[in-house]
Enzyme design. Structure first.
Site, PDB file in Angstrom:
ATOM      1  N   GLU A 147       0.843  -1.197   0.000  1.00 20.93           N
ATOM      2  CA  GLU A 147       0.000   0.000   0.000  1.00 20.93           C
ATOM      3  C   GLU A 147       0.878   1.247   0.000  1.00 20.93           C
ATOM      4  O   GLU A 147       1.814   1.335   0.791  1.00 20.93           O
ATOM      5  CB  GLU A 147      -0.921   0.002   1.228  1.00 20.93           C
ATOM      6  CG  GLU A 147      -1.907  -1.151   1.240  1.00 20.93           C
ATOM      7  CD  GLU A 147      -2.843  -1.120   2.456  1.00 20.93           C
ATOM      8  OE1 GLU A 147      -2.751  -0.166   3.266  1.00 20.93           O
ATOM      9  OE2 GLU A 147      -3.658  -2.033   2.591  1.00 20.93           O
ATOM     10  N   HIS A 167      -7.874   1.283   1.694  1.00 18.19           N
ATOM     11  CA  HIS A 167      -7.743   1.059   3.143  1.00 18.19           C
ATOM     12  C   HIS A 167      -8.576   2.083   3.916  1.00 18.19           C
ATOM     13  O   HIS A 167      -8.085   2.782   4.809  1.00 18.19           O
ATOM     14  CB  HIS A 167      -6.275   1.137   3.564  1.00 18.19           C
ATOM     15  CG  HIS A 167      -5.996   0.381   4.829  1.00 18.19           C
ATOM     16  ND1 HIS A 167      -4.833  -0.322   5.056  1.00 18.19           N
ATOM     17  CD2 HIS A 167      -6.745   0.200   5.955  1.00 18.19           C
ATOM     18  CE1 HIS A 167      -4.862  -0.874   6.255  1.00 18.19           C
ATOM     19  NE2 HIS A 167      -6.020  -0.566   6.819  1.00 18.19           N
TER      20      HIS A 167
END
Length: 311
Positions: free
Chosen positions: A262, A283
């Site tokens: 990420e 997220h």
């Protein structure tokens, strides 16, 4: 030098609470500048992070005076817990503060993916009328929700799913069979859950035991029209296997809020191009205006309590 360093975004009121009592450096850009972060924590007694700051290695070595870490969330895989324990550094996750937000995300994703109608916007704008393609959308009522992990977030999800008429089953080898929480969910082993569930939602931490627990073999045990939702940790699933299963029609849909890397790098993002019935979000499942206040306030309170106890 600051007593408290906050390296990722935090609600302004909570930052003000910290700054009113201790010298506080609030700089969300530090998460992307490890050298500056290491310099900032040299004299700090507390470090406040979300999921991207890696509390390990050079950061811990630089933070020789660190007493505690406040985690704006609940996952701890970005924190070297063994090193913190060895040094006596307390770690405070914001347990329970974003449960509701994640539960609502999971139920919403299930509704959207089962029905399928909300993917029609591009066709409609282009002048199409894809009604025939969408008449097979499915109702949520009567479906089986399978929860992999049955902690507090999963239980919030279960109560909302039950209100929509879903049956709930769960797998959690760490939860004793006599625990009263099982009154609200049928207890299953993982294989049985994957076979029975119309919607599978993951609620486990990332450990060596859970890493890629949902791989190609696990997906093959699921119903071919089942929905998979991952708002837990990215490494729990094999992302390439999910993309392949969706393209081949061996999975009915997926919502992924977390990823092994990420933000998504180009090669990881490319595997999801042109994949049908897929929702990707950055997220964000646990992040709402309300939960950010709760998470930030709880984390600030935990850090202040710790520091004031030792002042």
């Amino acid at each position: 030098m600051p007593d408290i360093v906050v390296s990722e975004f935090m609600e302004e009121g909570a930052v003000a609470d910290l700054a009113a009592r201790f010298d506080t450096l609030y700089d969300p850009a530090l998460v992307d500048d490890p050298a500056a972060l290491a310099e900032a924590v040299r004299q700090a007694r507390a470090l406040v992070v979300r999921n991207r700051t890696q509390v390990r290695g050079a950061v811990l070595e630089a933070g020789a005076r660190l007493e505690c870490v406040g985690r704006l969330g609940v996952g701890l895989d970005n924190i070297d817990m063994a090193a913190c324990e060895a040094r006596g550094i307390a770690v405070y996750p914001a347990s329970g503060a974003n449960d509701l937000s994640v539960a609502e995300y999971v139920v919403t994703a299930a509704l959207v993916l089962l029905r399928g109608a909300w993917f029609a916007t591009p066709d409609m704008i282009a002048g199409g009328w894809p009604r025939a393609r969408l008449i097979d959308g499915r109702e949520t009522s009567g479906k089986v929700l399978g929860l992999v992990g049955y902690g507090s977030i999963a239980r919030e999800t279960a109560s909302r799913a039950a209100a929509l008429g879903m049956s709930v089953i769960a797998y959690d080898p760490l939860l004793p069979e006599a625990d009263p929480a099982w009154r609200n969910a049928g207890r299953r082993d993982l294989d049985a859950l994957l076979r029975e569930a119309d919607v599978v939602s993951l609620h486990v931490p990332l450990t060596e035991g859970t890493r890629r627990m949902i791989d190609g073999a696990a997906l093959a045990r699921m119903k071919p029209d089942a929905i998979l939702i991952n708002a837990a940790r990215g490494g729990v699933v094999d992302e390439a296997a999910i993309a392949s299963a969706l393209k081949a029609g061996r999975l009915g849909g997926a919502a992924l809020d977390v990823f092994e890397g990420e933000p998504l790098k180009a090669d990881a993002a490319a595997r999801f191009a042109d994949v049908p019935n897929l929702i990707l979000t950055p997220h964000i499942a646990g992040l709402t205006a309300e939960s950010n206040v709760r998470v930030s306030s709880l984390t600030a309170a935990n850090v202040l309590r710790h520091l004031e106890r030792r002042s």
